[in-house]
Write an enzyme that holds these catalytic residues in place. Structure first.
Site, mmCIF file in Angstrom:
data_model
loop_
_atom_site.group_PDB
_atom_site.id
_atom_site.type_symbol
_atom_site.label_atom_id
_atom_site.label_comp_id
_atom_site.label_asym_id
_atom_site.label_seq_id
_atom_site.Cartn_x
_atom_site.Cartn_y
_atom_site.Cartn_z
ATOM 1 N N ARG B 69 0.815 -1.214 0.000
ATOM 2 C CA ARG B 69 0.000 0.000 0.000
ATOM 3 C C ARG B 69 0.849 1.265 0.000
ATOM 4 O O ARG B 69 0.377 2.327 -0.405
ATOM 5 C CB ARG B 69 -0.996 -0.034 1.166
ATOM 6 C CG ARG B 69 -2.117 -1.069 0.938
ATOM 7 C CD ARG B 69 -3.135 -1.104 2.060
ATOM 8 N NE ARG B 69 -2.578 -1.677 3.272
ATOM 9 C CZ ARG B 69 -2.688 -2.955 3.627
ATOM 10 N NH1 ARG B 69 -3.332 -3.815 2.855
ATOM 11 N NH2 ARG B 69 -2.144 -3.373 4.752
ATOM 12 N N GLU B 106 4.470 -10.375 15.306
ATOM 13 C CA GLU B 106 3.857 -10.901 16.521
ATOM 14 C C GLU B 106 4.324 -12.344 16.751
ATOM 15 O O GLU B 106 4.744 -12.713 17.844
ATOM 16 C CB GLU B 106 2.336 -10.828 16.391
ATOM 17 C CG GLU B 106 1.596 -11.165 17.670
ATOM 18 C CD GLU B 106 0.082 -11.087 17.479
ATOM 19 O OE1 GLU B 106 -0.624 -11.171 18.500
ATOM 20 O OE2 GLU B 106 -0.385 -10.940 16.342
#
Lengths: 182, 182
Positions: B69, B106
């Site tokens: 993006r 994560e």
């Protein structure tokens, strides 16, 4: 015949800025690397200008760009001609409800997705990618737009590999390219 | 404090065009979807104008955009301010010689790459992505540019998730965002 801008003086410089990388992503492939073009602001601007000049008076309301290099060239065109930009993405990247179009690769299949609601019926659309090879991805892109009811006006790429005859796989839609590579 | 443009009248429309998609890509995540903003040509243009206004007189010669993006928002800024655009990509996408920077997710690790030679020492660089969460990806991007000898002037994102404190992970570099989402 090729819709190709051979005569424009900006074209020679654009072609010279594209780097060919041998044997990427696998042996035998001569990869057309446009990142070197993006390093020259004037050449990058000329590239976008050539597309904008062609499309600005064609009542195009949608520019669809194919992930990921179509995301580099599509938005500047969309902004300049006042159209929306619609990203066409690999599976599971778009967060909302999507329609999916499968297409064939050399070995196996892949899939392109578009958000439902991004495009409305009867919108006039342009499809943008950096390069057309076999035309499989562009064909899938056109299908997505047509399934949403849009009219695909043209496909636009910087580079065409004409020996792969991708132009013949665009469902009769025209193709516009800046440079050819044999 | 937050470098954020709450007062500009264009900001409200930009924020309102961002769609929040619950439970994507997994339960509990409220995904900030910028594709709906791209469907509004005026809001998309206003978004770009806000960044261009901020950076056009800062002698920035490199705009680096993070895949994918960041490829939508970085190039229009680069074109408007006369800078080169450098794509920072996931592994094995860039065809030429690269430098790689690993970063923590994560669960596990990922990697960001940049072409060798894209950026020269002492260039002034801007890093662009649609959103900053933990700051891990942006930090990797800063590291790549600094390893090439560039000076990162600022990081620019449309959206910040301030609760994740990504701003503090940018190696002391400033962050500019248009909207915050709590």
């Amino acid at each position: 015949m090729s819709a190709c801008c051979n005569d424009d003086p900006r074209i020679h410089d654009i072609k010279s800025k594209i780097r060919v990388v041998p044997n990427f992503p696998k042996p035998g492939i001569m990869f057309q690397d446009i990142t070197t073009l993006l390093l020259d602001p004037k050449t990058f601007k000329n590239t976008v200008d050539l597309f904008v000049e062609r499309y600005k008076n064609k009542n195009i309301s949608v520019v669809a760009g194919i992930e990921a290099r179509g995301f580099i060239f599509g938005p500047p065109i969309a902004l300049a001609i006042g159209a929306k930009f619609v990203p066409l993405r690999k599976p599971r990247k778009l967060p909302g409800e999507v329609i999916s179009e499968e297409y064939t690769l050399e070995y196996g299949r892949d899939c392109l997705e578009m958000h439902i609601g991004a495009v409305e019926p009867d919108e006039r659309a342009l499809v943008v990618d950096d390069l057309i090879a076999t035309g499989g991805t562009l064909c899938a892109a056109m299908n997505l737009l047509e399934r949403a009811g849009a009219e695909v006006v043209e496909c636009a790429c910087l580079i065409e590999l004409p020996d792969l005859k991708g132009r013949d796989r665009l469902k009769g839609k025209p193709l516009y390219v800046l440079v050819e590579s044999h």
